[in-house]
Design an enzyme around this catalytic site. Structure first.
Site, mmCIF file in Angstrom:
data_model
loop_
_atom_site.group_PDB
_atom_site.id
_atom_site.type_symbol
_atom_site.label_atom_id
_atom_site.label_comp_id
_atom_site.label_asym_id
_atom_site.label_seq_id
_atom_site.Cartn_x
_atom_site.Cartn_y
_atom_site.Cartn_z
ATOM 1 N N TYR A 98 -4.730 -1.325 -4.758
ATOM 2 C CA TYR A 98 -3.507 -0.453 -4.458
ATOM 3 C C TYR A 98 -2.819 -0.087 -6.110
ATOM 4 O O TYR A 98 -2.458 -1.045 -6.783
ATOM 5 C CB TYR A 98 -2.578 -1.362 -3.876
ATOM 6 C CG TYR A 98 -2.841 -1.593 -2.319
ATOM 7 C CD1 TYR A 98 -3.753 -1.061 -1.635
ATOM 8 C CD2 TYR A 98 -2.089 -2.620 -1.539
ATOM 9 C CE1 TYR A 98 -4.104 -1.405 -0.491
ATOM 10 C CE2 TYR A 98 -2.296 -2.986 -0.280
ATOM 11 C CZ TYR A 98 -3.508 -2.343 0.290
ATOM 12 O OH TYR A 98 -3.835 -2.738 1.644
ATOM 13 N N ASP A 124 1.684 -8.568 1.483
ATOM 14 C CA ASP A 124 0.333 -8.348 1.254
ATOM 15 C C ASP A 124 0.226 -7.420 0.175
ATOM 16 O O ASP A 124 0.726 -6.269 -0.071
ATOM 17 C CB ASP A 124 -0.195 -7.579 2.817
ATOM 18 C CG ASP A 124 -1.646 -7.114 2.703
ATOM 19 O OD1 ASP A 124 -2.374 -8.153 2.481
ATOM 20 O OD2 ASP A 124 -1.878 -6.128 2.675
ATOM 21 N N GLN A 150 5.080 4.970 -5.789
ATOM 22 C CA GLN A 150 6.263 5.635 -5.555
ATOM 23 C C GLN A 150 7.421 4.610 -6.197
ATOM 24 O O GLN A 150 8.562 5.332 -6.220
ATOM 25 C CB GLN A 150 6.837 5.586 -3.826
ATOM 26 C CG GLN A 150 5.452 6.595 -3.123
ATOM 27 C CD GLN A 150 5.660 6.528 -1.701
ATOM 28 O OE1 GLN A 150 6.794 6.285 -1.215
ATOM 29 N NE2 GLN A 150 4.546 6.880 -1.160
ATOM 30 N N TRP A 187 0.736 -1.067 -0.014
ATOM 31 C CA TRP A 187 0.169 -0.048 0.060
ATOM 32 C C TRP A 187 0.657 1.385 -0.056
ATOM 33 O O TRP A 187 1.794 1.276 0.762
ATOM 34 C CB TRP A 187 -0.951 -0.130 1.179
ATOM 35 C CG TRP A 187 -1.829 1.265 1.292
ATOM 36 C CD1 TRP A 187 -2.541 1.662 0.451
ATOM 37 C CD2 TRP A 187 -2.399 1.686 2.409
ATOM 38 N NE1 TRP A 187 -3.454 2.745 0.884
ATOM 39 C CE2 TRP A 187 -3.507 2.700 2.219
ATOM 40 C CE3 TRP A 187 -1.978 1.450 3.927
ATOM 41 C CZ2 TRP A 187 -4.076 3.492 3.049
ATOM 42 C CZ3 TRP A 187 -2.779 2.245 4.759
ATOM 43 C CH2 TRP A 187 -3.699 3.513 4.287
#
Length: 205
Positions: free
Chosen positions: A54, A49, A27, A21
């Protein structure tokens, strides 16, 4: 690194996990993701995860590509993803049977994996009975992907005193995932007793 049982699922996961996330896709790209994931593995992390929402699915693509290029054995890691927000269309989100099945197929394609180890309901639709979305998840496990999802653990994301796992196994919750803060007394007062009572694992972020 210590490893704990993931609720009643039988899985052993590291006490620390890595989630994509706000990182992968937003990024970081594959090169940076590979460096971070390998650092995690070098320190014993085996639980990774993700979610269909996302970076609009890009995070799953990056994680899947990074794991593939690192040459990890799939059996060495536990990979989770979440289903709820899959796109702008009226049936691209939510916990209908249609979206649970189609969203899972799309996530597996982006991850380039045959299965995930943990599948979360990213949110609970409060107007739905819990069986309305656990039953479609059973279908994923037993019928929709009988050969490719044999190791899937099916888990609603919310366990509350008023919405507990059923003893008749209609509800198949093994783990709950939610925000944790020192100011979040509700977790201590409401969640923890239910988690202990129903042997449900807890993952916090």
């Amino acid at each position: 690194m210590q490893y704990k049982n993931l609720g009643r699922s039988g899985l052993k996961v590291s006490t620390l996990s890595f989630g994509a996330w706000v990182t992968f896709g937003n990024q970081l790209d594959v090169k940076e993701a590979k460096s971070i994931l390998q650092c995690c593995r070098d320190h014993g992390v085996n639980f990774f995860d993700n979610a269909e929402v996302y970076a609009n699915g890009r995070a799953e693509e990056i994680m899947g590509q990074a794991i593939r290029e690192l040459g990890w054995r799939r059996s060495d890691v536990v990979v989770s993803t979440k289903i709820f927000w899959g796109g702008p269309g009226p049936n691209d989100k939510g916990l209908s049977r249609k979206h649970i099945v189609e969203g899972t197929k799309a996530s597996l394609k982006r991850l380039d994996m045959e299965y995930v180890d943990v599948l979360y309901c990213h949110r609970v639709v409060r107007l739905m009975m819990i069986t309305k979305f656990t039953n479609p998840m059973r279908i994923i496990h037993r019928k929709a992907f009988p050969s490719t999802l044999s190791n899937l653990v099916l888990v609603p994301t919310l366990v509350r005193p008023e919405n507990p796992p059923k003893e008749d196994k209609t509800c198949i919750s093994s783990i709950s995932d939610s925000f944790l803060s020192i100011n979040f007394d509700h977790f201590r007062d409401d969640f923890c007793p239910s988690l202990v009572k129903f042997t449900t694992g807890k993952k916090t972020y």
